[in-house]
Design an enzyme around this catalytic site. Structure first.
Site, PDB file in Angstrom:
ATOM      1  N   ARG A  45     113.197  28.881  57.433  1.00 51.91           N
ATOM      2  CA  ARG A  45     112.976  28.662  58.863  1.00 51.91           C
ATOM      3  C   ARG A  45     113.934  27.611  59.427  1.00 51.91           C
ATOM      4  NH1 ARG A  45     106.574  27.694  58.916  1.00 51.91           N
ATOM      5  NH2 ARG A  45     106.973  27.344  61.155  1.00 51.91           N
TER       6      ARG A  45
ATOM      7  N   CYS B 137     103.646  33.444  56.900  1.00 51.92           N
ATOM      8  CA  CYS B 137     104.607  34.335  56.247  1.00 51.92           C
ATOM      9  C   CYS B 137     103.836  35.422  55.502  1.00 51.92           C
ATOM     10  CB  CYS B 137     105.473  33.525  55.285  1.00 51.92           C
ATOM     11  SG  CYS B 137     106.745  34.487  54.433  1.00 51.92           S
TER      12      CYS B 137
ATOM     13  N   LEU C 111     103.723  30.817  49.625  1.00 52.26           N
ATOM     14  CA  LEU C 111     104.295  31.316  50.871  1.00 52.26           C
ATOM     15  C   LEU C 111     103.615  30.583  52.011  1.00 52.26           C
ATOM     16  CD1 LEU C 111     104.327  35.213  50.321  1.00 52.26           C
ATOM     17  CD2 LEU C 111     106.270  33.656  50.161  1.00 52.26           C
ATOM     18  N   ASP C 112     104.336  30.383  53.112  1.00 50.17           N
ATOM     19  CA  ASP C 112     103.725  29.762  54.288  1.00 50.17           C
ATOM     20  C   ASP C 112     102.548  30.596  54.773  1.00 50.17           C
ATOM     21  OD1 ASP C 112     105.620  27.791  54.201  1.00 50.17           O
ATOM     22  OD2 ASP C 112     106.818  28.573  55.863  1.00 50.17           O
ATOM     23  N   ARG C 113     101.622  29.949  55.446  1.00 51.20           N
ATOM     24  CA  ARG C 113     100.434  30.630  55.951  1.00 51.20           C
ATOM     25  C   ARG C 113     100.781  31.840  56.801  1.00 51.20           C
ATOM     26  NH1 ARG C 113      95.146  27.715  58.427  1.00 51.20           N
ATOM     27  NH2 ARG C 113      94.000  29.571  59.063  1.00 51.20           N
TER      28      ARG C 113
END
Length: 427
Positions: A311, A191, A187-189
């Site tokens: 995104r 997120c 997962l993105d930082r």
């Protein structure tokens, strides 16, 4: 063989620097034929050695997250045995590329100075830090561990990252197991939400294949009933504006472009008619709720797993960038007029000063009621096969038909600042 490799490690660090590269020992004929065991004596496959496997074998002292990051940033090269290594142009190599006998892998010189930054805190968590990480666990069985990832904490370690979930999980989430839990997706930082980890090498292999094959069979998943998909992921996002249709399917390929004179990159939509390399990306969406303030809550279901896919699809295809996504929605946030974007970086520093949780995290600040909202993207639900149950009923993972396995439904609560935004838009 592994003993021979280890005896050569110091040799290659000390005597094999060509320019800005450090070279590993050449791939041996026996290595290219080795399979990957499951840790219990049963062989799962007999695949040839990949670039990632060779680096990990030759450099066990390098943190695994750092090795993965080197591949993600395309900083690993390969030298063919047919050419003179001192006078050839090295080719980039991916983690999954298969190696041939005699191939040499080259790593950047910088790894010598950054061999162990990710592990220096590995065994030094305070009781408060340990309790906090364990409070994130929302599900645990013999095969899998599931966390509700907090926003602001990176999943994988790397250069200039002090804390990452893979490292702290290895420090305090082993429980009764001798091996640490392993990542099977990312997962993105910024997120938040569901993060699945494997508790054994076998379960990690199976779980990783589920997430990886989800992307490869995405076009098939479009045509079948949602409930029959082996892996289902549902994210919640708060966006600026509202899509034209209440639900739909986004099919738009993504590619990477370099910006800021090579200092960073961003993902963008790629027209199939261009010469730029791209990856297919598919996202289902539906409107959950609309607000009189002009915001919309979306449920996003990625059928592929591309970097920044949700995104970019929201910002560039739907025209509704996610709240707090200043990378892909800066202009939209400026035009929105509700936020003060003059000092976004300073606001992040203020969050650290007001930290209320371990690891410098603050989960209460950042709703749409404030001048600098944080990223409003949360992995709310995942449905996947019950791997623990499946592995109990088969001799090996390769014999398991996952389509017949009972599904496991996982749900993660919104972080406090997103819950606050939900309350504001749905009062």
């Amino acid at each position: 063989m592994l003993g021979a490799l280890r005896s050569r490690q110091c040799h290659f660090w000390a005597t094999r620097p060509w320019g800005k590269w450090l070279t590993l020992p050449p791939v041996s004929a026996t290595a290219t034929l080795e399979g990957e065991g499951n840790g219990n004596g049963n062989e799962l496959s007999s695949n040839p050695t990949t670039a990632l496997k060779w680096v990990l074998r030759c450099c066990p002292h390098l943190p695994r997250p750092l090795v993965h990051k080197l591949f993600r940033l395309r900083q690993v090269r390969i030298a063919s045995p047919a050419n003179d290594i001192q006078h050839q142009t090295f080719k980039r190599v991916t983690a999954k590329d298969t190696l041939n006998t005699g191939d040499r892998i080259l790593l950047p010189q910088s790894v010598k100075e950054k061999e162990t930054p990710t592990h220096k805190h590995h065994s030094h968590l305070t009781p408060d830090e340990t309790n906090f990480i364990r409070s994130l666990v929302i599900y645990k069985d013999p095969a899998a561990l599931v966390l509700n990832k907090p926003p602001g904490m990176p999943v994988q370690g790397g250069i200039n990252i002090k804390w990452s979930l893979d490292v702290v999980a290895a420090a305090c989430l082993n429980y009764e197991y001798s091996e640490p839990p392993r990542l099977v997706h990312r997962l993105d930082r910024d997120c938040s939400g569901i993060l699945v980890m494997g508790r054994t090498q076998t379960s990690t292999t199976v779980l990783h294949s589920i997430f990886r094959e989800k992307t490869s069979r995405a076009l098939d998943d479009v045509t079948i009933d949602k409930e029959k998909r082996i892996l289902q992921r549902r994210y919640w996002a708060l966006v600026l504006g509202c899509p034209r249709r209440p639900k739909g399917l986004v099919m738009a390929s993504l590619g990477k472009v370099v910006v800021d004179n090579g200092r960073s990159d961003r993902i963008t939509i790629v027209d199939n008619s261009t010469l730029m390399s791209s990856q297919h990306a598919i996202t289902e969406y539906r409107v959950i709720a609309s607000s009189s303030h002009g915001y919309t809550w979306l449920e996003l279901s990625p059928l592929t797993g591309r970097k920044h896919q949700l995104r970019v699809h929201c910002a560039e295809v739907l025209g509704t960038p996610i709240v707090g996504d200043y990378k892909y929605g800066w202009q939209a946030h400026r035009k929105w007029g509700h936020f003060d974007l003059s000092n976004v970086e300073d606001s992040r520093e203020e969050l650290l000063k007001e930290e209320t949780l371990p690891f410098g995290l603050n989960l209460t600040k950042g709703s749409i009621s404030e001048n600098h909202p944080r990223l409003h993207l949360h992995c709310k639900q995942i449905v996947l096969p019950n791997i623990s149950q499946a592995l109990q009923n088969v001799q090996s993972a390769s014999n398991c038909d996952l389509s017949l396995v009972e599904g496991l439904e996982l749900v993660a609560d919104l972080p406090p600042y997103m819950q606050r935004s939900w309350d504001v838009t749905n009062y």
